[in-house]
Write a protein that holds these residues in place. Structure first.
Motif, PDB file in Angstrom:
ATOM      1  N   ASP A 423      23.712  -9.483 -11.319  1.00  0.00           N
ATOM      2  CA  ASP A 423      23.705 -10.478 -11.982  1.00  0.00           C
ATOM      3  C   ASP A 423      23.865 -11.313 -11.217  1.00  0.00           C
ATOM      4  O   ASP A 423      23.362 -12.657 -11.879  1.00  0.00           O
ATOM      5  CB  ASP A 423      25.167 -10.269 -12.727  1.00  0.00           C
ATOM      6  N   ASP A 424      24.726 -11.985 -10.270  1.00  0.00           N
ATOM      7  CA  ASP A 424      24.477 -13.151  -9.722  1.00  0.00           C
ATOM      8  C   ASP A 424      23.492 -13.617  -9.181  1.00  0.00           C
ATOM      9  O   ASP A 424      23.284 -14.737  -8.703  1.00  0.00           O
ATOM     10  CB  ASP A 424      25.233 -12.272  -7.769  1.00  0.00           C
ATOM     11  N   ALA A 425      23.179 -12.116  -8.299  1.00  0.00           N
ATOM     12  CA  ALA A 425      21.390 -12.656  -8.366  1.00  0.00           C
ATOM     13  C   ALA A 425      20.909 -12.843  -9.578  1.00  0.00           C
ATOM     14  O   ALA A 425      19.767 -13.886  -9.134  1.00  0.00           O
ATOM     15  CB  ALA A 425      20.364 -11.248  -7.361  1.00  0.00           C
ATOM     16  N   ARG A 426      20.517 -12.778 -10.516  1.00  0.00           N
ATOM     17  CA  ARG A 426      19.583 -13.365 -11.707  1.00  0.00           C
ATOM     18  C   ARG A 426      20.446 -14.573 -12.054  1.00  0.00           C
ATOM     19  O   ARG A 426      19.002 -15.205 -12.258  1.00  0.00           O
ATOM     20  CB  ARG A 426      20.156 -11.906 -12.913  1.00  0.00           C
ATOM     21  N   ARG A 427      21.658 -14.866 -12.166  1.00  0.00           N
ATOM     22  CA  ARG A 427      21.705 -15.582 -12.159  1.00  0.00           C
ATOM     23  C   ARG A 427      21.767 -16.921 -10.927  1.00  0.00           C
ATOM     24  O   ARG A 427      21.426 -18.203 -11.163  1.00  0.00           O
ATOM     25  CB  ARG A 427      23.576 -16.435 -12.063  1.00  0.00           C
ATOM     26  N   VAL A 493      16.810 -10.837  -6.244  1.00  0.00           N
ATOM     27  CA  VAL A 493      17.376  -9.745  -7.369  1.00  0.00           C
ATOM     28  C   VAL A 493      17.064  -8.385  -7.218  1.00  0.00           C
ATOM     29  O   VAL A 493      17.841  -7.362  -7.116  1.00  0.00           O
ATOM     30  CB  VAL A 493      16.159 -10.175  -8.359  1.00  0.00           C
ATOM     31  N   ARG A 494      16.462  -8.001  -6.667  1.00  0.00           N
ATOM     32  CA  ARG A 494      15.630  -7.018  -6.109  1.00  0.00           C
ATOM     33  C   ARG A 494      16.095  -5.991  -5.234  1.00  0.00           C
ATOM     34  O   ARG A 494      16.675  -5.113  -4.708  1.00  0.00           O
ATOM     35  CB  ARG A 494      13.508  -6.965  -5.954  1.00  0.00           C
ATOM     36  N   GLN A 495      16.491  -6.735  -4.497  1.00  0.00           N
ATOM     37  CA  GLN A 495      17.034  -6.228  -2.840  1.00  0.00           C
ATOM     38  C   GLN A 495      18.778  -6.058  -3.364  1.00  0.00           C
ATOM     39  O   GLN A 495      18.741  -4.485  -3.467  1.00  0.00           O
ATOM     40  CB  GLN A 495      17.636  -7.386  -2.316  1.00  0.00           C
ATOM     41  N   THR A 496      19.026  -6.900  -4.447  1.00  0.00           N
ATOM     42  CA  THR A 496      19.951  -6.370  -4.991  1.00  0.00           C
ATOM     43  C   THR A 496      19.849  -5.002  -6.036  1.00  0.00           C
ATOM     44  O   THR A 496      20.951  -3.409  -6.429  1.00  0.00           O
ATOM     45  CB  THR A 496      21.297  -7.467  -5.708  1.00  0.00           C
ATOM     46  N   GLN A 497      19.411  -4.877  -6.117  1.00  0.00           N
ATOM     47  CA  GLN A 497      18.912  -3.969  -7.824  1.00  0.00           C
ATOM     48  C   GLN A 497      18.960  -2.437  -6.501  1.00  0.00           C
ATOM     49  O   GLN A 497      19.303  -1.360  -6.558  1.00  0.00           O
ATOM     50  CB  GLN A 497      17.769  -4.010  -7.806  1.00  0.00           C
ATOM     51  N   ARG A 498      18.206  -2.256  -5.713  1.00  0.00           N
ATOM     52  CA  ARG A 498      18.026  -1.749  -4.512  1.00  0.00           C
ATOM     53  C   ARG A 498      19.129  -0.788  -3.894  1.00  0.00           C
ATOM     54  O   ARG A 498      18.949   0.079  -3.997  1.00  0.00           O
ATOM     55  CB  ARG A 498      16.405  -1.405  -4.015  1.00  0.00           C
ATOM     56  N   ALA A 499      20.182  -1.801  -3.537  1.00  0.00           N
ATOM     57  CA  ALA A 499      21.145  -1.616  -3.531  1.00  0.00           C
ATOM     58  C   ALA A 499      22.122  -0.784  -4.125  1.00  0.00           C
ATOM     59  O   ALA A 499      22.647  -0.074  -3.498  1.00  0.00           O
ATOM     60  CB  ALA A 499      22.383  -2.894  -2.914  1.00  0.00           C
ATOM     61  N   ALA A 500      22.297  -1.450  -5.204  1.00  0.00           N
ATOM     62  CA  ALA A 500      23.242  -0.769  -6.050  1.00  0.00           C
ATOM     63  C   ALA A 500      22.252   0.926  -6.413  1.00  0.00           C
ATOM     64  O   ALA A 500      23.107   2.230  -6.769  1.00  0.00           O
ATOM     65  CB  ALA A 500      23.062  -1.269  -7.695  1.00  0.00           C
ATOM     66  N   THR A 501      20.966   0.765  -6.729  1.00  0.00           N
ATOM     67  CA  THR A 501      20.350   2.088  -6.722  1.00  0.00           C
ATOM     68  C   THR A 501      20.693   3.326  -5.517  1.00  0.00           C
ATOM     69  O   THR A 501      21.091   4.495  -5.478  1.00  0.00           O
ATOM     70  CB  THR A 501      19.006   2.479  -7.236  1.00  0.00           C
ATOM     71  N   ASP A 502      20.658   2.773  -4.395  1.00  0.00           N
ATOM     72  CA  ASP A 502      21.227   3.398  -3.682  1.00  0.00           C
ATOM     73  C   ASP A 502      22.594   3.424  -2.651  1.00  0.00           C
ATOM     74  O   ASP A 502      23.009   4.880  -2.730  1.00  0.00           O
ATOM     75  CB  ASP A 502      20.264   2.454  -2.096  1.00  0.00           C
ATOM     76  N   LEU A 619      14.094  -4.179 -13.446  1.00  0.00           N
ATOM     77  CA  LEU A 619      13.554  -4.785 -12.340  1.00  0.00           C
ATOM     78  C   LEU A 619      14.039  -6.151 -12.519  1.00  0.00           C
ATOM     79  O   LEU A 619      13.152  -6.472 -11.738  1.00  0.00           O
ATOM     80  CB  LEU A 619      13.097  -3.592 -11.557  1.00  0.00           C
ATOM     81  N   SER A 620      13.367  -6.141 -14.246  1.00  0.00           N
ATOM     82  CA  SER A 620      13.116  -7.789 -14.395  1.00  0.00           C
ATOM     83  C   SER A 620      14.250  -8.287 -13.451  1.00  0.00           C
ATOM     84  O   SER A 620      15.898  -8.482 -13.662  1.00  0.00           O
ATOM     85  CB  SER A 620      13.201  -8.111 -15.637  1.00  0.00           C
ATOM     86  N   PRO A 621      13.621  -9.048 -13.069  1.00  0.00           N
ATOM     87  CA  PRO A 621      14.791 -10.340 -12.199  1.00  0.00           C
ATOM     88  C   PRO A 621      15.235 -11.194 -13.301  1.00  0.00           C
ATOM     89  O   PRO A 621      16.119 -12.569 -12.758  1.00  0.00           O
ATOM     90  CB  PRO A 621      14.638 -11.445 -11.390  1.00  0.00           C
ATOM     91  N   GLU A 622      15.194 -11.539 -14.763  1.00  0.00           N
ATOM     92  CA  GLU A 622      15.548 -12.738 -15.234  1.00  0.00           C
ATOM     93  C   GLU A 622      16.836 -11.507 -16.359  1.00  0.00           C
ATOM     94  O   GLU A 622      16.706 -10.779 -15.928  1.00  0.00           O
ATOM     95  CB  GLU A 622      14.303 -12.894 -16.537  1.00  0.00           C
TER      96      GLU A 622
END
Length: 622
Positions: A423-427, A493-502, A619-622
């Motif tokens: 959420d921080d990255a999306r913001r 955003v995608r990096q933080t999503q992958r980090a959370a999934t990992d 995976l949407s950055p919005e």
């Protein structure tokens, strides 16, 4: 010129005294005031984020004299070798270790005299004279939370996160500023060489607006006194009100980005600190269990050495008899020497491990911590049975791996923070898009003052007010840096999503490993218990055959007793390993708690719904 009244002079002096007094009071107990504010903020955030609060007192020590900090050559040293460290010209003669035992008779043989090992413990393992009670696991956990240096650093990191937030919150309140200037000078021929004093008082206040912009208000008062004639030469005041509002770039929620991020960072810091406290519980407990295991190894080696000495004496006594043999005597002596060596190794291992344990919990290395200062494995087992250590009792949830994984995905603080980072990255994307907009700002101000010839700083004439308003548009001709920042934020955003999934996958693997490790340790414990039973029965039978019947050599007896000692060590290791595995399982599933006194408690069991994703995996950055 008009002579100033006594009342005006006293009023001005009182104002000056009030300003100086307020500045003095503001500097008193400033550290204590800051600590109280930060402690209140942390406690409130802990209750909101964790459901409980733990005091975070970082202490306050005034620094020592900084005189040495200015030394151009700090702490000079020397290459001179201290006395006692010079190499000797002759090698010391090798001496045979003293082997004396007060509980056994001295050998009476024609062989070379061999003294027997003492059962007196070395100084490192003697009971600590300064400690009045046993240093329990609870004591160790509480001691670590009070004295461990890494724990103090973790508290300070949380304190600093809250301290940063207090400043940002303060910046969103009315900010006052005041100054008082005094000028004494000679105005030259234009003033007939009059000497005058000028007093200027400045009071300002500013307030940030929630969606961008700022409101300001200020008042400047000036008083000029002719020193030679003791009259007022000038007295006036001016008030200025201003307002600035962004309409495009910098408007909206982006104006509060620093405040929003620091609020969230405090929650992240609270989670990190609590996760650290729980990890410390596991680390200290594991080290304490390991210390108990080595303590028991010292005691078992001590008992085994006593039996080896008795066997050696018996072999010496029967060596000249028909059923005796020098081979049996030598074999018994070898076993005795081997056990003495094992005992010395166990003692040194305990001493070294005790030093490592002291460093871990923040205890001075020279603090006595002997065998008798610690609990026994058997005592802890009885305390577990009575419910004193709830975290070391068997966990029913270990039979349901799916439930354990689900609980971990819902509770793990590090995963919650990793999901919030998305959420921080999306913001940040929204902020980057806002930075691409044109600058369209509206501003306005109102100014009114007093008349010079009235000599009254409070007699404002509102009909003399001046005001203006302005609308300024700056076209976005150059936005290369902002364009690149937008692209970077989209990638982040995608990096933080992958980090959370990992991280979620690693947590699943950690929980599965913790479950399997706990099951393995429970199986190993049952096996080692049976192994000790068999080894003890074998040792007793070998002792009976050797001492009562005499149809076997001491080789079988020695082997049986050695196997019994190995089995006892393996059993103690299995017990402590199972306790550590229980704590690792609790830590992996985020289901343990500890208070400031080292008291541990397990979180209550909860019926959970079907497993759900740990966070939004869109995976949407919005």
């Amino acid at each position: 010129m008009k002579t100033v009244s006594v009342r005006q002079t006293l009023t001005w002096q009182a104002l000056t005294l009030l300003i100086l007094l307020s500045a003095s009071l503001n500097g008193c107990n400033i550290v204590a005031q800051t600590d109280r504010q930060v402690a209140t903020l942390i406690a409130a955030r802990q209750r909101h984020a964790l459901g409980c609060s733990v005091p975070v007192d970082v202490g306050h020590d005034e620094p020592e004299s900084i005189e040495n900090a200015y030394a151009r050559n700090p702490r000079p040293t020397t290459l001179e070798v201290p006395p006692g460290f010079e190499p000797t010209t002759t090698q010391p003669a090798e001496t045979q270790p003293a082997i004396t035992l007060s509980t056994a008779a001295q050998p009476t043989t024609t062989q070379a005299a061999v003294t027997q090992p003492t059962t007196t413990l070395p100084a490192e393992t003697q009971p600590a004279p300064s400690r009045g009670s046993v240093f329990t696991l609870t004591d160790a956990l509480a001691y670590a939370q009070r004295h461990r240096r890494a724990y103090q650093t973790a508290k300070e990191e949380l304190y600093l996160a809250a301290l940063n937030l207090t400043l940002e919150r303060h910046l969103w309140t009315p900010i006052f500023a005041a100054s008082l200037r005094t000028v004494y000078g000679n105005y030259g021929e234009a003033q007939d060489f009059d000497q005058a004093m000028r007093f200027v008082g400045d009071l300002e206040v500013s307030q940030r607006l929630p969606y961008g912009g700022e409101f300001t208000a200020g008042m400047i008062s000036t008083l000029i006194r002719d020193v030679g004639k003791t009259i007022t030469a000038e007295e006036q005041s001016e008030v200025v009100l201003g307002l600035t509002v962004p309409l495009l770039r910098g408007a909206g929620h982006v104006a509060q980005e620093n405040l929003i991020q620091l609020e969230r960072e405090l929650t992240y810091s609270v989670r990190t600190f609590e996760r650290y406290r729980r990890s410390q519980l596991v680390s200290v407990a594991r080290a304490y269990f390991n210390l108990l295991r080595y303590k028991q190894a010292v005691l078992d080696s001590q008992d085994s050495l006593e039996r080896a000495i008795i066997d050696f004496q018996r072999a010496q006594d029967v060596e000249e008899l028909p059923n005796g043999s020098p081979l049996d005597t030598q074999r018994a002596e070898q076993r005795m020497l081997s056990q003495q060596n094992s005992l010395e190794i166990a003692r040194e291992s305990f001493r070294a491990l005790a030093d490592d344990f002291k460093i871990l919990i923040g205890m001075p290395v020279d603090e006595p911590l002997g065998l008798d200062d610690l609990e026994n494995i058997e005592i802890i087992e009885r305390q577990i049975a009575t419910g004193q250590y709830p975290l070391l009792r068997r966990v029913p949830a270990v039979q349901n791996e799916e439930l354990a994984v689900q609980v971990a995905l819902e509770r793990r603080f590090d995963l919650l923070t990793s999901c919030d980072r998305i959420d921080d990255a999306r913001r940040d994307v929204a902020i980057s898009r806002n930075a691409l907009l044109p600058d369209l700002n509206w501003s306005g101000s109102v100014r009114f003052d007093t008349q010079d010839d009235h000599y009254n700083m409070g007699a404002f004439h509102f009909e003399r007010a001046n005001w203006y308003t302005e609308l300024e548009l700056e076209l976005p001709v150059e936005r290369t840096a902002e364009r690149n920042e937008l692209r970077r934020s989209l990638i982040e955003v995608r990096q933080t999503q992958r980090a959370a999934t990992d991280l979620a996958e690693r947590i699943r693997a950690d929980v599965r490993s913790a479950v399997n490790q706990l099951r393995l340790q429970e199986i190993s414990l049952r096996i080692q218990k049976r192994n000790v039973e068999v080894a003890r029965s074998r040792a007793e039978y070998a002792k009976y055959r050797f001492e009562e019947i005499g149809d076997i050599s001491n080789r079988d007896k020695i082997e049986a007793e050695t196997e019994l000692l190995d089995a006892l060590n393996a059993l103690n290791e299995a017990k402590t390993a199972r306790w550590s595995a229980l704590l690792e399982f609790r830590l992996a599933t985020e289901t343990l708690q500890i208070d400031e006194q080292g008291e541990q408690s397990a979180l209550p069991d909860i019926d959970y719904p079907l497993p759900a994703p740990p966070c939004d995996q869109n995976l949407s950055p919005e």
